[in-house]
Write an enzyme that holds these catalytic residues in place. Structure first.
Site, PDB file in Angstrom:
ATOM      1  N   HIS A  84     -30.195  17.571 -10.027  1.00 24.59           N
ATOM      2  CA  HIS A  84     -30.590  18.537  -8.996  1.00 24.59           C
ATOM      3  C   HIS A  84     -31.280  17.803  -7.863  1.00 24.59           C
ATOM      4  O   HIS A  84     -32.092  16.912  -8.097  1.00 24.59           O
ATOM      5  CB  HIS A  84     -31.547  19.571  -9.587  1.00 24.59           C
ATOM      6  CG  HIS A  84     -32.076  20.545  -8.576  1.00 24.59           C
ATOM      7  ND1 HIS A  84     -31.319  21.593  -8.100  1.00 24.59           N
ATOM      8  CD2 HIS A  84     -33.273  20.609  -7.937  1.00 24.59           C
ATOM      9  CE1 HIS A  84     -32.038  22.273  -7.221  1.00 24.59           C
ATOM     10  NE2 HIS A  84     -33.228  21.694  -7.098  1.00 24.59           N
ATOM     11  N   GLY A 104       0.807  -1.211   0.000  1.00 25.41           N
ATOM     12  CA  GLY A 104       0.000   0.000   0.000  1.00 25.41           C
ATOM     13  C   GLY A 104       0.833   1.248   0.000  1.00 25.41           C
ATOM     14  O   GLY A 104       0.392   2.311  -0.431  1.00 25.41           O
TER      15      GLY A 104
END
Length: 469
Positions: free
Chosen positions: A448, A40
């Protein structure tokens, strides 16, 4: 000594290295990856992911603190929340472990051999890895250097004791009562903000005249105002000079631009003055690759000056960002497999997870002017966004700004500051990468109520068709 001969050797298991290894494995190549600490790399283990987890937890704690006695939402707590910081760190560590284990599973599925240990090169294609079980010699046809970077240490403030790098700051046993942060770039301001929300008294010390120098002043202004409202002391034009031992504690000696000297009492001093490529201690000099200043020199295919030696990520220069490293890793793997690829992105997004968040992609107005490019631009404030107001994020002076060429109306850059704007960085970058003209953005129907509407509204304003402002 055990020996391994491999087609592709990847050094470093961070977001550049593990992506290169997985992609190469998917393409049928014989791949070995060497990682000295944990799969990682910096981003997942001790940087991006743990810091964002801490920032999220700090925001939750702050919201509960503000609800004591009631707030504007009608939510009320009768007593201040308590913080079990040890549990916070355990939660953060569990996220890191889950993701790191996930990387390991992906590597295994791609049939990548993982060797845990420190690799030291004797020549460009040969290294010796010191593992817990003994030394392993590895030779390879192709070597991908993804060694990453490390925090810059100030000679008069060496890491240790009360002086922390970002790595140690993310694993403290408790928030320090008094935290002094040296360097007000994105790492310093992000962590300073988080610890202020957790109750620490925070002072930012920045040698330059402004905080967040990588971003334009209009983007940084809402962050500065939040810091002021939150009680964070910001000292710009001030240089850290020395750690001072005090009776019962420590202090940081600083000097201002006018020569005034003072001491800042501190329980912890967090140094965030930048990162540098990790080029020492693993035999880079034995590989005979060319350097470009402190970085490994590469071309547009991430080739170094030595045949079949590649370099990616923080090792090769700015921007030192995980997503750049991942993109380079994927491209290198495909080139090794015989595909035609180059690393030539139209834009790479930069995100700052401050309060509020900042995104900058492509050129801003000043950068376009410096290149002699005539532009059109539109800006839409979140104070006019229904979604921002409904989540109490319309009062932080946030906005979205879009910049396009005046001649062909091609989108050149997008900047935004406001709550959760990091989640819109993909749309901003996509518009630039796909060569959108500003009319494309204005003509796209945005759902929206969402924050993303501000992108379309900014574009409409730039072409003189604003509706909601």
């Amino acid at each position: 000594m055990k020996s391994i001969a491999t087609k592709v050797l990847v050094v470093g298991g961070g977001p550049g290295g593990y992506v290169a290894a997985i992609r190469a494995g998917q393409l049928g190549l014989d791949v070995t990856l060497v990682e000295s600490v944990r799969l990682g790399g910096t981003c997942l283990v001790r940087g991006c992911i743990p810091s964002k987890a801490l920032i999220h937890a700090a925001g939750q704690f702050e919201a509960m603190t503000h609800a004591v006695g009631g707030n504007r939402f009608g939510i009320s707590l009768s007593a201040p929340p308590s913080l079990d910081f040890g549990e916070t760190i355990r939660w953060k560590d569990a996220i890191v472990a889950r993701l790191s284990n996930g990387v390991g599973a992906l590597l295994k599925r791609a049939k990548v051999k993982v060797v845990n240990g420190w690799a030291t090169f004797s020549d460009a294609k040969t290294c010796e890895v010191a593992t817990a079980e003994g030394k392993v010699a590895i030779t390879a046809e192709h070597v991908v250097l993804a060694n990453g970077s490390e925090p810059v240490e100030l000679p008069f403030l060496p890491f240790g004791g009360p002086v922390l790098s970002s790595t140690e700051a993310l694993s403290l046993s408790a928030p320090p009562k008094r935290l002094v942060v040296v360097g007000a770039g994105y790492i310093g301001v992000e962590l300073g903000t988080a610890f202020r929300k957790l109750g620490s008294e925070v002072t930012l010390v920045e040698a330059l005249d402004d905080i967040l120098p990588a971003f334009d002043r209009e983007l940084a202004a809402p962050v500065s105002k939040w810091l002021s409202r939150a009680g964070v002391t910001v000292l710009t034009g001030a240089k850290a000079k020395a750690l001072v031992q005090k009776s019962g504690g420590h202090a940081l000696a600083i000097e201002t631009q006018d020569g005034e000297k003072t001491e800042l009492p501190a329980d912890a001093i967090l140094v965030t003055v930048g990162r540098r490529p990790l080029t020492k201690g693993w035999g880079l000099e034995a590989m005979a690759v060319d350097l470009d200043g402190p970085f490994v020199k590469i071309d547009d295919q991430c080739r170094t000056s030595v045949k079949n030696v590649w370099a990616i990520g923080d090792l090769v220069g700015e921007p030192m960002l995980a997503h750049k490293a991942s993109a380079q890793g994927e491209i290198v793997a495909e080139i090794i497999a015989g595909k035609r690829r180059t690393f030539d992105p139209a834009a790479i997004p930069a995100v700052c997870f401050t309060e509020p968040e900042i995104v900058s992609v492509g050129l801003n107005s000043a950068e376009a002017a410096a290149k002699g490019i005539a532009i059109i631009a539109g800006q839409f404030p979140f104070s006019a966004s229904g979604r921002a107001l409904s989540m109490d994020a319309g009062g932080d002076e946030g906005f979205v700004r879009v910049i396009a060429r005046a001649d062909n109306r091609r989108v050149l850059g997008v900047q935004a500051v406001g709550a959760h704007v990091s989640e819109m960085s993909g749309e901003f970058t996509h518009a630039i990468e796909m060569g959108a003209v500003i009319d494309d953005v204005a003509g796209t129907i945005h759902a929206h109520p969402t924050l993303s509407e501000a992108f379309g509204e900014a574009a409409m304003r730039a072409i003189g068709m604003a509706i909601h402002i």
